[in-house]
Scaffold this motif. Structure first.
Motif, PDB file in Angstrom:
ATOM      1  N   THR A   1       0.805  -1.227   0.000  1.00  0.00           N
ATOM      2  CA  THR A   1       0.000   0.000   0.000  1.00  0.00           C
ATOM      3  C   THR A   1       0.833   1.271   0.000  1.00  0.00           C
ATOM      4  O   THR A   1       0.304   2.346  -0.280  1.00  0.00           O
ATOM      5  N   ALA A   2       2.122   1.164   0.318  1.00  0.00           N
ATOM      6  CA  ALA A   2       2.980   2.359   0.256  1.00  0.00           C
ATOM      7  C   ALA A   2       3.023   2.937  -1.147  1.00  0.00           C
ATOM      8  O   ALA A   2       3.341   4.118  -1.324  1.00  0.00           O
ATOM      9  N   ALA A   3       2.678   2.138  -2.154  1.00  0.00           N
ATOM     10  CA  ALA A   3       2.691   2.609  -3.543  1.00  0.00           C
ATOM     11  C   ALA A   3       1.745   3.776  -3.740  1.00  0.00           C
ATOM     12  O   ALA A   3       1.991   4.647  -4.582  1.00  0.00           O
ATOM     13  N   PHE A   4       0.642   3.818  -2.986  1.00  0.00           N
ATOM     14  CA  PHE A   4      -0.245   4.982  -3.093  1.00  0.00           C
ATOM     15  C   PHE A   4      -0.246   5.834  -1.823  1.00  0.00           C
ATOM     16  O   PHE A   4      -0.538   7.033  -1.886  1.00  0.00           O
ATOM     17  N   ARG A   5       0.081   5.258  -0.682  1.00  0.00           N
ATOM     18  CA  ARG A   5       0.098   6.070   0.545  1.00  0.00           C
ATOM     19  C   ARG A   5       1.235   7.098   0.521  1.00  0.00           C
ATOM     20  O   ARG A   5       1.070   8.227   0.999  1.00  0.00           O
ATOM     21  N   LEU A   6       2.371   6.716  -0.001  1.00  0.00           N
ATOM     22  CA  LEU A   6       3.526   7.627  -0.028  1.00  0.00           C
ATOM     23  C   LEU A   6       3.242   8.874  -0.868  1.00  0.00           C
ATOM     24  O   LEU A   6       3.430  10.001  -0.381  1.00  0.00           O
ATOM     25  N   PRO A   7       2.791   8.751  -2.113  1.00  0.00           N
ATOM     26  CA  PRO A   7       2.496   9.979  -2.861  1.00  0.00           C
ATOM     27  C   PRO A   7       1.370  10.797  -2.264  1.00  0.00           C
ATOM     28  O   PRO A   7       1.405  12.030  -2.313  1.00  0.00           O
ATOM     29  N   TRP A   8       0.365  10.146  -1.681  1.00  0.00           N
ATOM     30  CA  TRP A   8      -0.721  10.898  -1.050  1.00  0.00           C
ATOM     31  C   TRP A   8      -0.237  11.630   0.199  1.00  0.00           C
ATOM     32  O   TRP A   8      -0.805  12.639   0.592  1.00  0.00           O
ATOM     33  N   GLY A   9       0.817  11.123   0.820  1.00  0.00           N
ATOM     34  CA  GLY A   9       1.415  11.837   1.940  1.00  0.00           C
ATOM     35  C   GLY A   9       2.336  12.954   1.473  1.00  0.00           C
ATOM     36  O   GLY A   9       2.342  14.052   2.037  1.00  0.00           O
ATOM     37  N   ILE A  10       3.103  12.681   0.414  1.00  0.00           N
ATOM     38  CA  ILE A  10       4.031  13.689  -0.116  1.00  0.00           C
ATOM     39  C   ILE A  10       3.293  14.925  -0.599  1.00  0.00           C
ATOM     40  O   ILE A  10       3.838  16.042  -0.540  1.00  0.00           O
ATOM     41  N   GLN A  11       2.043  14.754  -1.053  1.00  0.00           N
ATOM     42  CA  GLN A  11       1.327  15.906  -1.593  1.00  0.00           C
ATOM     43  C   GLN A  11       1.027  16.965  -0.535  1.00  0.00           C
ATOM     44  O   GLN A  11       0.560  18.058  -0.871  1.00  0.00           O
ATOM     45  N   MET A  12       1.307  16.684   0.722  1.00  0.00           N
ATOM     46  CA  MET A  12       1.186  17.713   1.763  1.00  0.00           C
ATOM     47  C   MET A  12       2.290  18.753   1.657  1.00  0.00           C
ATOM     48  O   MET A  12       2.136  19.886   2.124  1.00  0.00           O
ATOM     49  N   THR A  13       3.416  18.371   1.061  1.00  0.00           N
ATOM     50  CA  THR A  13       4.602  19.242   1.054  1.00  0.00           C
ATOM     51  C   THR A  13       4.342  20.634   0.486  1.00  0.00           C
ATOM     52  O   THR A  13       4.727  21.638   1.106  1.00  0.00           O
ATOM     53  N   PRO A  14       3.701  20.778  -0.701  1.00  0.00           N
ATOM     54  CA  PRO A  14       3.480  22.134  -1.204  1.00  0.00           C
ATOM     55  C   PRO A  14       2.597  22.979  -0.296  1.00  0.00           C
ATOM     56  O   PRO A  14       2.776  24.199  -0.230  1.00  0.00           O
ATOM     57  N   ALA A  15       1.663  22.352   0.430  1.00  0.00           N
ATOM     58  CA  ALA A  15       0.807  23.120   1.343  1.00  0.00           C
ATOM     59  C   ALA A  15       1.617  23.666   2.508  1.00  0.00           C
ATOM     60  O   ALA A  15       1.374  24.785   2.982  1.00  0.00           O
ATOM     61  N   VAL A  16       2.585  22.897   2.980  1.00  0.00           N
ATOM     62  CA  VAL A  16       3.461  23.373   4.054  1.00  0.00           C
ATOM     63  C   VAL A  16       4.288  24.565   3.565  1.00  0.00           C
ATOM     64  O   VAL A  16       4.413  25.589   4.256  1.00  0.00           O
ATOM     65  N   ILE A  17       4.847  24.431   2.361  1.00  0.00           N
ATOM     66  CA  ILE A  17       5.633  25.533   1.783  1.00  0.00           C
ATOM     67  C   ILE A  17       4.755  26.760   1.591  1.00  0.00           C
ATOM     68  O   ILE A  17       5.172  27.895   1.882  1.00  0.00           O
ATOM     69  N   LEU A  18       3.534  26.563   1.115  1.00  0.00           N
ATOM     70  CA  LEU A  18       2.606  27.675   0.902  1.00  0.00           C
ATOM     71  C   LEU A  18       2.300  28.387   2.202  1.00  0.00           C
ATOM     72  O   LEU A  18       2.351  29.627   2.276  1.00  0.00           O
ATOM     73  N   PHE A  19       1.969  27.641   3.239  1.00  0.00           N
ATOM     74  CA  PHE A  19       1.606  28.249   4.524  1.00  0.00           C
ATOM     75  C   PHE A  19       2.768  29.070   5.086  1.00  0.00           C
ATOM     76  O   PHE A  19       2.586  30.215   5.515  1.00  0.00           O
ATOM     77  N   ILE A  20       3.966  28.492   5.076  1.00  0.00           N
ATOM     78  CA  ILE A  20       5.124  29.201   5.630  1.00  0.00           C
ATOM     79  C   ILE A  20       5.500  30.385   4.755  1.00  0.00           C
ATOM     80  O   ILE A  20       5.786  31.485   5.248  1.00  0.00           O
ATOM     81  N   GLY A  21       5.484  30.198   3.435  1.00  0.00           N
ATOM     82  CA  GLY A  21       5.854  31.284   2.525  1.00  0.00           C
ATOM     83  C   GLY A  21       4.951  32.488   2.646  1.00  0.00           C
ATOM     84  O   GLY A  21       5.407  33.645   2.562  1.00  0.00           O
ATOM     85  N   LEU A  22       3.668  32.258   2.867  1.00  0.00           N
ATOM     86  CA  LEU A  22       2.715  33.365   2.982  1.00  0.00           C
ATOM     87  C   LEU A  22       2.980  34.240   4.204  1.00  0.00           C
ATOM     88  O   LEU A  22       2.559  35.404   4.243  1.00  0.00           O
ATOM     89  N   LEU A  23       3.659  33.702   5.199  1.00  0.00           N
ATOM     90  CA  LEU A  23       3.986  34.505   6.383  1.00  0.00           C
ATOM     91  C   LEU A  23       4.838  35.709   6.025  1.00  0.00           C
ATOM     92  O   LEU A  23       4.825  36.728   6.736  1.00  0.00           O
ATOM     93  N   PHE A  24       5.577  35.603   4.916  1.00  0.00           N
ATOM     94  CA  PHE A  24       6.501  36.664   4.526  1.00  0.00           C
ATOM     95  C   PHE A  24       5.958  37.527   3.378  1.00  0.00           C
ATOM     96  O   PHE A  24       6.683  38.362   2.835  1.00  0.00           O
TER      97      PHE A  24
END
Length: 410
Positions: free
Chosen positions: A180-203
């Motif tokens: 199941t890591a074949a689909f769980r891993l990419p579905w977890g990785i897709q959080m990364t841009p949201a983290v960058i977006l949230f932090i980047g908007l602070l500036f």
């Protein structure tokens, strides 16, 4: 806290919110035909629950349609909520809310134990997409100078194409993982841009128009000076949704709504989400399906660039008309080729997937693939950005506050 005034940097961070939609498209498109996904969410005789049997037909076609559409349903709800949220907390904070919601939805998708949980996660992801897709263009347009507005807002579509391509290759790589890591891993990785977006908007600065509307004129002027050192007359800060229902605005409202509606009805979402099905019906097999699909996403990224460069010179109406005619041509060609040279797939569909219900072999299959590529190349520079017009950016002028005349800039 330090804030940047570089409009290109501001745009680069903000359009990550648009990229979230692209990540969702690819994370489903690249995964729905993989064995891990089909076995874990199998509704055939050996499902549900993960198994590695030979009869992994995956969800029923109607169920898969519901899984895919759940994101769009959430997006509809998010777009309705976005106006209220942004009026209360501001453009920047609304996009940050969308980023947090995306993280929650991605966690649920990554941890999905069954189809119901996956659908809930995708609905929550859709709410995020609805908020960000609605507010990112507004945020950018209210900060950007009129001469660059079309180009800068159009980069949201480019961010979507990049999100699709990046996530597709991540999902393709993960498809080689067993279990199941074949689909769980990419579905977890897709959080990364949201983290960058949230932090980047602070500036990043808040929209000067929103600040002025809430009586914070001094802050609005500071941001104008930071971004491009120009102010203009504040004449429309108190506009509300009721303005949309006035006779003078009804035509604009109609154009705006139906441009968005028809952009979704062009068939582009089908070609993004289900391209692996289309190419399987074009007689591609195994890894060739995913590799050929990835070429389409590269085309999508590259052919969006002309719109970013020349959109403000081309205007809006002609590209939409040209794009519609071209897309219609390629879709009719695909339908005609399939009807003439293809035939129904065996009972149960190709590879046990009912949605793959047709097969077109030989040279005709290559023509279908070519028309699919041309369809995307026609959509990307025309209906992709689909910017008919953008809001007036109106903020208080320092000269007006001093009693002098001021200029109204669109």
């Amino acid at each position: 806290m330090w804030r940047t005034g570089n409009i290109y940097f501001i745009t680069a961070i903000a359009v990550i919110g648009g990229g979230l939609f692209g990540f969702d498209i690819a994370s489903m498109s690249a995964i729905i035909s993989t064995k891990a996904y089909l076995c874990y969410f199998n509704e055939g005789p050996d499902g549900p629950g993960y198994n590695d049997s030979t009869d992994c037909s995956g969800p029923h076609s109607s169920t898969q349609g519901g899984i895919t559409a759940s994101m769009a349903g959430g997006s509809w709800l998010g777009s309705l909520l976005s106006g209220y949220i942004t009026d209360k907390v501001g453009r920047k904070s609304a996009i940050q809310v969308g980023a947090v919601i995306w993280m929650v939805g991605s966690i649920l998708c990554c941890a999905s134990q069954d189809i119901a949980m996956l659908i809930v996660g995708r609905i929550i992801n859709g709410i995020s997409v609805g908020i960000c897709s609605a507010q990112v263009p507004v945020y950018i347009s209210e900060l950007s100078p009129p001469s660059k507005r079309g180009r800068l807002v159009g980069t949201q579509q480019w961010a979507i194409t990049w999100g699709i391509m990046i996530m597709f290759y991540i999902s393709y790589g993960c498809s080689y993982i067993n279990g199941t890591a074949a689909f769980r891993l990419p579905w977890g990785i897709q959080m990364t841009p949201a983290v960058i977006l949230f932090i980047g908007l602070l500036f990043l600065p808040e929209s000067p128009r929103w600040l002025a509307k809430h009586g914070r004129e001094d802050e609005a002027l500071d941001i104008l000076a930071l971004v491009h050192a120009k102010g203009d007359d504040e004449q429309q800060i108190h506009v509300t949704w009721k303005e949309l229902l006035k006779p003078a605005m009804l035509n604009r409202l109609h154009i705006g709504m139906f441009t968005q509606i028809w952009a979704q009805l062009t068939g582009m979402n089908v070609m993004m989400y289900y391209i692996t099905y289309v190419f399987a019906m074009a007689d591609l097999k195994g890894n060739n399906v995913l590799l050929s699909s990835s070429i389409q996403y590269i085309i999508n990224v590259i052919t969006t660039i002309p719109a970013l460069i020349w959109l403000d010179r081309w205007g809006r109406r002609k590209p939409l008309l040209i794009g519609a005619v071209l897309m219609m041509t390629w879709l009719f060609a695909v339908a005609g080729i399939m009807a003439t040279y293809g035939h129904a797939a065996p009972a149960g569909g190709l590879n046990g997937i009912a949605a793959e219900s047709w097969i077109t072999p030989g040279r005709a299959a290559k023509a279908i693939i070519a028309c699919s590529y041309l369809f995307v190349a026609s959509y990307a520079p025309t209906w992709g950005p689909r910017i008919l017009g953008l809001p007036t950016r109106t903020v208080p002028s320092p000269r007006k506050r001093q009693g002098s005349s001021s200029q109204h800039v669109r």
